[in-house]
Motif scaffolding. Sequence first.
Motif, PDB file in Angstrom:
ATOM      1  N   ASP A   1       9.107   0.154   3.156  1.00 13.32           N
ATOM      2  CA  ASP A   1       8.363   0.078   4.545  1.00 13.32           C
ATOM      3  C   ASP A   1       7.524   1.099   4.751  1.00 13.32           C
ATOM      4  O   ASP A   1       6.637   0.680   5.527  1.00 13.32           O
ATOM      5  N   TRP A   2       7.716   2.410   4.722  1.00  3.54           N
ATOM      6  CA  TRP A   2       7.044   3.429   4.821  1.00  3.54           C
ATOM      7  C   TRP A   2       5.688   3.294   4.209  1.00  3.54           C
ATOM      8  O   TRP A   2       4.612   3.467   4.817  1.00  3.54           O
ATOM      9  N   LEU A   3       5.721   2.628   3.041  1.00  9.29           N
ATOM     10  CA  LEU A   3       4.452   2.444   2.315  1.00  9.29           C
ATOM     11  C   LEU A   3       3.585   1.410   2.787  1.00  9.29           C
ATOM     12  O   LEU A   3       2.384   1.219   2.657  1.00  9.29           O
ATOM     13  N   GLY A   4       4.294   0.472   3.472  1.00 11.69           N
ATOM     14  CA  GLY A   4       3.726  -0.961   3.623  1.00 11.69           C
ATOM     15  C   GLY A   4       3.312  -1.722   2.547  1.00 11.69           C
ATOM     16  O   GLY A   4       2.383  -2.574   2.516  1.00 11.69           O
ATOM     17  N   LEU A   5       4.085  -1.595   1.500  1.00 11.61           N
ATOM     18  CA  LEU A   5       4.128  -2.289   0.053  1.00 11.61           C
ATOM     19  C   LEU A   5       5.365  -3.343  -0.227  1.00 11.61           C
ATOM     20  O   LEU A   5       6.222  -2.846   0.034  1.00 11.61           O
ATOM     21  N   ALA A   6       4.740  -4.486  -0.444  1.00 13.43           N
ATOM     22  CA  ALA A   6       5.773  -5.517  -0.843  1.00 13.43           C
ATOM     23  C   ALA A   6       6.303  -5.144  -2.310  1.00 13.43           C
ATOM     24  O   ALA A   6       5.681  -4.248  -2.819  1.00 13.43           O
TER      25      ALA A   6
ATOM     26  N   LEU B   1      -3.056   9.678  -5.542  1.00 18.42           N
ATOM     27  CA  LEU B   1      -2.092  10.207  -4.300  1.00 18.42           C
ATOM     28  C   LEU B   1      -0.728  10.482  -4.990  1.00 18.42           C
ATOM     29  O   LEU B   1      -0.291   9.690  -5.614  1.00 18.42           O
ATOM     30  N   THR B   2      -0.231  11.708  -4.804  1.00 21.06           N
ATOM     31  CA  THR B   2       1.120  11.790  -5.317  1.00 21.06           C
ATOM     32  C   THR B   2       2.219  12.207  -3.818  1.00 21.06           C
ATOM     33  O   THR B   2       1.814  12.997  -3.194  1.00 21.06           O
ATOM     34  N   LEU B   3       3.270  11.298  -3.909  1.00 16.72           N
ATOM     35  CA  LEU B   3       4.072  11.621  -3.171  1.00 16.72           C
ATOM     36  C   LEU B   3       5.164  12.513  -3.310  1.00 16.72           C
ATOM     37  O   LEU B   3       5.776  12.089  -4.587  1.00 16.72           O
TER      38      LEU B   3
ATOM     39  N   THR C   1       5.638   8.592  13.910  1.00 19.28           N
ATOM     40  CA  THR C   1       4.662   8.395  14.678  1.00 19.28           C
ATOM     41  C   THR C   1       3.339   8.983  13.899  1.00 19.28           C
ATOM     42  O   THR C   1       2.046   8.305  14.340  1.00 19.28           O
ATOM     43  N   ASP C   2       3.374   9.699  13.315  1.00 22.39           N
ATOM     44  CA  ASP C   2       2.218  10.475  12.827  1.00 22.39           C
ATOM     45  C   ASP C   2       2.068  10.380  11.292  1.00 22.39           C
ATOM     46  O   ASP C   2       0.934   9.765  10.695  1.00 22.39           O
ATOM     47  N   VAL C   3       3.366  10.497  10.578  1.00 25.72           N
ATOM     48  CA  VAL C   3       2.956  10.675   9.058  1.00 25.72           C
ATOM     49  C   VAL C   3       2.889   9.365   8.528  1.00 25.72           C
ATOM     50  O   VAL C   3       2.257   8.869   7.643  1.00 25.72           O
ATOM     51  N   VAL C   4       3.764   8.270   8.831  1.00 24.42           N
ATOM     52  CA  VAL C   4       4.060   6.950   8.272  1.00 24.42           C
ATOM     53  C   VAL C   4       2.731   6.266   8.347  1.00 24.42           C
ATOM     54  O   VAL C   4       2.250   5.518   7.367  1.00 24.42           O
ATOM     55  N   PRO C   5       2.295   6.263   9.461  1.00 24.37           N
ATOM     56  CA  PRO C   5       0.637   5.423   9.552  1.00 24.37           C
ATOM     57  C   PRO C   5      -0.232   6.165   8.743  1.00 24.37           C
ATOM     58  O   PRO C   5      -1.216   5.629   8.165  1.00 24.37           O
ATOM     59  N   GLU C   6      -0.258   7.609   8.399  1.00 26.94           N
ATOM     60  CA  GLU C   6      -1.246   7.846   7.725  1.00 26.94           C
ATOM     61  C   GLU C   6      -0.835   7.698   6.242  1.00 26.94           C
ATOM     62  O   GLU C   6      -1.767   7.366   5.518  1.00 26.94           O
ATOM     63  N   LEU C   7       0.190   7.580   5.809  1.00 27.12           N
ATOM     64  CA  LEU C   7       1.034   7.166   4.536  1.00 27.12           C
ATOM     65  C   LEU C   7       0.304   5.781   4.142  1.00 27.12           C
ATOM     66  O   LEU C   7      -0.281   5.435   3.276  1.00 27.12           O
ATOM     67  N   ARG C   8       0.565   4.916   5.282  1.00 27.66           N
ATOM     68  CA  ARG C   8       0.092   3.379   4.921  1.00 27.66           C
ATOM     69  C   ARG C   8      -1.181   3.296   4.997  1.00 27.66           C
ATOM     70  O   ARG C   8      -1.890   2.468   3.884  1.00 27.66           O
TER      71      ARG C   8
ATOM     72  N   ARG D   1      -3.361   5.445   3.784  1.00 31.64           N
ATOM     73  CA  ARG D   1      -3.738   6.206   2.364  1.00 31.64           C
ATOM     74  C   ARG D   1      -3.427   5.168   1.178  1.00 31.64           C
ATOM     75  O   ARG D   1      -4.203   5.097   0.331  1.00 31.64           O
ATOM     76  N   VAL D   2      -1.984   4.554   1.272  1.00 26.43           N
ATOM     77  CA  VAL D   2      -1.902   3.692   0.483  1.00 26.43           C
ATOM     78  C   VAL D   2      -2.621   2.336   0.437  1.00 26.43           C
ATOM     79  O   VAL D   2      -3.369   1.573  -0.758  1.00 26.43           O
ATOM     80  N   ALA D   3      -3.223   1.908   1.667  1.00 29.36           N
ATOM     81  CA  ALA D   3      -3.995   0.733   1.731  1.00 29.36           C
ATOM     82  C   ALA D   3      -5.382   1.104   0.957  1.00 29.36           C
ATOM     83  O   ALA D   3      -6.071   0.297   0.724  1.00 29.36           O
TER      84      ALA D   3
END
Length: 193
Positions: A65-70, A121-123, A178-185, A187-189
């Motif tokens: 969910d954080w990543l926005g990936l199925a 990108l490395t998490l 509010t800040d990190v998860v949108p940035e994560l999504r 970057r992943v997108a």
Amino acid sequence: MNRLDSLFEQIRACRLCEAHLPLGPNPVIRGSEQARLLIIGQAPGTRVHASGIPWDDPSGERLRDWLGLAPADFYDEKKVAIMPMGFCYPGRGKSGDLPPRPECAPAWHDKVLMLMPHIELTLLIGQYAQQRYLGKARRASLTETVQHWRDYGDAWLPLPHPSPRNTLWLRKNPWFETDVVPELRTRVATLFP
């Protein structure tokens, strides 16, 4: 068989810390030479130990969910590589699973990374991954390290563990979602348009 597949076979046959593993060895790792996203977590839990599928648990659901990936994209080895700090379930401690075994990362990580040249990108999930890969740049606490995620450039993103046990941490630190998860999504997108 390519060199990375051969290395993964060696890792899956590893018995380096077998005497310390309550459920025996079952190294969990996946990826390919084409992978662009690398997830370095802690160590498999009992459910992942049984299934052999990384992040096959509630923590994995939150992480996806954080990543926005199925799940289909998350488990596509040509996109996402998954390499924990400890490849096997380390056992249970007083307040959750024990730390990852210290033998894994020094024995295998550098060899794996050399064969995955396209990682962009490395998490770094949790304190053990952050300690190894951020070194002295890491802050005094996991919270501070994650709060200062901008300090680590575009190649690294420190995250808390997505475990349900960290729900209280997430409530106390609303800035993360509010800040990190949108940035994560974002970057992943950009990695997988």
